[in-house]
Design an enzyme around this catalytic site. Sequence first.
Site, PDB file in Angstrom:
ATOM      1  N   ASP A 171       1.063  -1.130   0.069  1.00  0.00           N
ATOM      2  CA  ASP A 171       0.068  -0.227   0.135  1.00  0.00           C
ATOM      3  C   ASP A 171       0.885   1.331  -0.081  1.00  0.00           C
ATOM      4  OD1 ASP A 171      -2.196   1.677   0.509  1.00  0.00           O
ATOM      5  OD2 ASP A 171      -2.051   1.803   2.416  1.00  0.00           O
ATOM      6  N   ASP A 203      -0.071   5.102   0.761  1.00  0.00           N
ATOM      7  CA  ASP A 203      -0.501   6.131   1.671  1.00  0.00           C
ATOM      8  C   ASP A 203      -0.363   5.463   3.082  1.00  0.00           C
ATOM      9  OD1 ASP A 203      -1.083   8.157  -0.337  1.00  0.00           O
ATOM     10  OD2 ASP A 203      -2.777   7.185  -0.902  1.00  0.00           O
TER      11      ASP A 203
END
Length: 220
Positions: free
Chosen positions: A12, A14
Amino acid sequence: MKFEDIKGFAFDLDGVIADSARLHAKAWHQTADEVHSEWTPELAEALKGVSRMDSLEMILKAGGHENDYTEDEKVALATEKNTKYLKLVESLTPDDVLPGMKAFLDELKASGYKMSVASASKNAPAILKQLKITDYFEGVVDPAKLHAGKPDPEIFSLAAGVMDLAPEVVAGLEDSGAGIKSINAAGELSIGIGNQLTEADVRFADTSDVSLAAIKDKLA
Ligand code: BG6
Ligand code: MG
């Protein structure tokens, strides 16, 4: 999964690699104020990993306003949020890679692991470029092509495909509950950043704690 089985890492972006989760939150907070929905820590946490339009729906629902806006008005609110977010993102530099993550990416590269990005953000390629880390990754899953976002497994399954690997040999890293569910449903090893992620196979309090040796330790 055994440590020795791992051949690739799906990240991922952010809140895992980029110090940008706080910028999404700042921009959504302004949207929540504008539509008169209360901004709470619980709402902020629930929005992590959720697509732009779904995030807006959740903010409207939090204040009971889900039926108060037309589709066009919703698109305008989401566009306005993204404009604010991109303004905040302009200030990001390679120093805004989260603590320890540049060293971890270097360690993975030196050790021959494959890497890919599984972010719900349509801005992910631009952020990778700004942080000057695009070249570490085999590729970035395009969230515009997804049938369903996190917690659906699709994005992490595709992130394994980008690396040409079976899910059984991939570890996914996430800072959101929705993301950990997605990794688990894809049949990959889930590594959570944040102690609240109780469904993760392996958990770290902070990005600075993540290393191959630490993951090996936790799996032993
Ligand atoms: C996720 C973030 O990575 O991307 C969410 O955790 C964000 O907060 C989502 O809403 C979509 O991002 P974007 O940049 O396409 O609006
Ligand atoms: Mg995240």
